[in-house]
Enzyme design. Structure first.
Site, mmCIF file in Angstrom:
data_model
loop_
_atom_site.group_PDB
_atom_site.id
_atom_site.type_symbol
_atom_site.label_atom_id
_atom_site.label_comp_id
_atom_site.label_asym_id
_atom_site.label_seq_id
_atom_site.Cartn_x
_atom_site.Cartn_y
_atom_site.Cartn_z
ATOM 1 N N MET A 107 4.873 -7.613 10.814
ATOM 2 C CA MET A 107 5.165 -7.682 9.383
ATOM 3 C C MET A 107 3.911 -7.327 8.583
ATOM 4 S SD MET A 107 7.577 -11.097 9.333
ATOM 5 C CE MET A 107 8.206 -10.746 7.689
ATOM 6 N N SER A 108 3.975 -6.175 7.905
ATOM 7 C CA SER A 108 2.833 -5.694 7.128
ATOM 8 C C SER A 108 2.821 -6.251 5.712
ATOM 9 C CB SER A 108 2.865 -4.168 7.054
ATOM 10 O OG SER A 108 3.988 -3.739 6.292
ATOM 11 N N MET A 116 -0.914 -8.336 11.537
ATOM 12 C CA MET A 116 -2.147 -7.985 12.240
ATOM 13 C C MET A 116 -3.268 -7.816 11.219
ATOM 14 S SD MET A 116 -0.898 -5.267 15.157
ATOM 15 C CE MET A 116 -0.339 -4.075 13.942
ATOM 16 N N CYS A 163 -3.287 4.047 15.543
ATOM 17 C CA CYS A 163 -2.946 2.654 15.257
ATOM 18 C C CYS A 163 -1.682 2.251 16.005
ATOM 19 C CB CYS A 163 -2.769 2.452 13.753
ATOM 20 S SG CYS A 163 -2.515 0.729 13.267
ATOM 21 N N CYS A 181 -4.929 3.576 5.322
ATOM 22 C CA CYS A 181 -5.083 2.213 4.819
ATOM 23 C C CYS A 181 -6.538 1.782 4.669
ATOM 24 C CB CYS A 181 -4.331 1.234 5.708
ATOM 25 S SG CYS A 181 -4.919 1.147 7.421
#
Length: 374
Positions: A26-27, A51, A120, A218
């Site tokens: 879950m970002s 994360m 990633c 990001c």
């Protein structure tokens, strides 16, 4: 490959009699939040996890990109709470620095244009996170990627497929997934459009239902890759020479990290006709300049390859290929030269094939595999 009877791995997993457990990445964005909701609807016992990939000291204070702010973690926590899920934050900052940021910097220093989102996925989401899930005796990880996974019973292999919403399809970024990773991964959004995902989020009252998407890398503030690299290495970038395709000297460039193949603007050259970056040679710190027609090539070689539909290509194979994410697929033929090298020849010349980017091979909506352009 067409016509093979396949069963959706998500459907197969959801129909299991015993309750399976899933770790939901879950970002803080709407996609991963709806993926969590749909995983719960499948009858899975779900645990949410964000994360932590870096701190402000790595990218600069005030970062507001997805995956790197306290607000994103709080949004993820809010959704997990609403769904009555346990929620954790895992610190993968050291892994992210080594496997994503350092690779990104080295690639630019080597005259390549990297794709850190692929790294990633490859080294963090579907390696480190899956390893953590398995260590917790959790069966699956689920993410908000737009892609699909099927199981080919005849071949005994898991298959990566494009999403139904081709405008959002992210299969290009996932070509490096292994059979073991595909076996233990769920993509609940694979058959949904972005508008359907937002509708679900609104219906469920998620705090991030209208949250905008970040389009930039990001960990790079403001999209300025060169400034990030200079700050990261703590030194100046050596200047070098511009040369034309015949080897004639055209003047000084400010450092190879400032350029990418296909670039026209910002060269600082006075030329009689439009000029483009055609090649970046790290070995002699040279940026090669040419005309538009000099950008085109029919053949490329790829390293660091991963094949999904087969272990090895024993003979030439007709495919459709992309050399960048938003490119329309192009017909080509691929040969596997050795364990880690592909040769790909396109039916027609392709513009600005770029070292460091991924080439991904397709058969219809099925991902055959891919590699890094060398």
């Amino acid at each position: 490959m067409m016509g093979v009877s396949m069963k959706s791995s998500n459907e197969k997993n959801a129909s299991a009699v015993d309750l399976k457990r899933a770790l939901i990445a879950m970002s803080g964005g709407v996609d991963s939040s709806v993926a969590a909701y749909l995983s719960k609807q499948m009858g899975l016992d779900c645990i949410g996890v964000t994360m932590k990939l870096f701190g402000n000291e790595e990218v600069g204070a005030g970062c507001d990109k997805s995956c790197c702010s306290l607000g994103d973690a709080e949004d993820a926590r809010s959704v997990a709470h609403k769904l009555d899920m346990l929620y954790y934050v895992f610190n993968f900052a050291a892994d992210f620095k080594r496997d994503v940021i350092e690779r990104f910097v080295r690639a630019y220093q080597n005259g390549e244009t990297p794709n850190p989102c692929i790294d990633c996925n490859r080294y963090l989401k579907f390696e480190k996170l899956l390893m953590r899930a398995r260590s917790m005796d959790i069966d699956y990880i689920a993410t908000g990627h737009y892609a699909g996974i099927d199981y080919d019973a005849q071949k005994g292999r898991y298959i990566l497929k494009k999403a139904v919403d081709l405008d959002k399809d992210q299969s290009y970024f996932l070509y490096a997934m292994t059979q073991e990773q595909l076996k233990h991964t769920l993509f609940p959004l694979g058959k949904l459009s972005k508008s359907q995902v937002r509708d679900i989020a609104k219906e469920q009252g998620f705090i991030n239902a209208g949250k905008r998407e970040s389009q930039d890398i990001c960990f790079v503030r403001g999209g300025n890759y060169a400034d990030f690299i200079r700050s990261h290495i703590g030194g100046e970038i050596p200047k070098g020479r511009f040369k034309d395709v015949s080897g004639n000297d055209l003047g000084e460039h400010k450092g190879i990290i400032y350029y990418t193949v296909g670039q026209r603007k910002g060269l600082g050259l006075s030329m009689p006709a439009p000029a483009y970056v055609c090649e970046i040679r790290a070995e002699d710190n040279t940026v090669v300049i040419g005309a538009k027609e000099d950008l085109y090539s029919k053949t490329l070689f790829a390293r660091d390859i991963n094949l999904i539909t087969t272990d090895k290509l024993d003979m030439p194979l007709k495919v459709c290929a992309r050399v960048r994410y938003r490119q329309r697929e192009q017909p080509a033929t691929v040969w596997q030269l050795d364990e880690d090298t592909l040769r790909i020849e396109f039916d027609s010349p392709q513009r600005a094939v770029t070292k460091g980017q991924a080439v991904v091979l397709y058969d219809g909506d099925i991902v055959i595999g891919g590699g890094t352009i060398k």
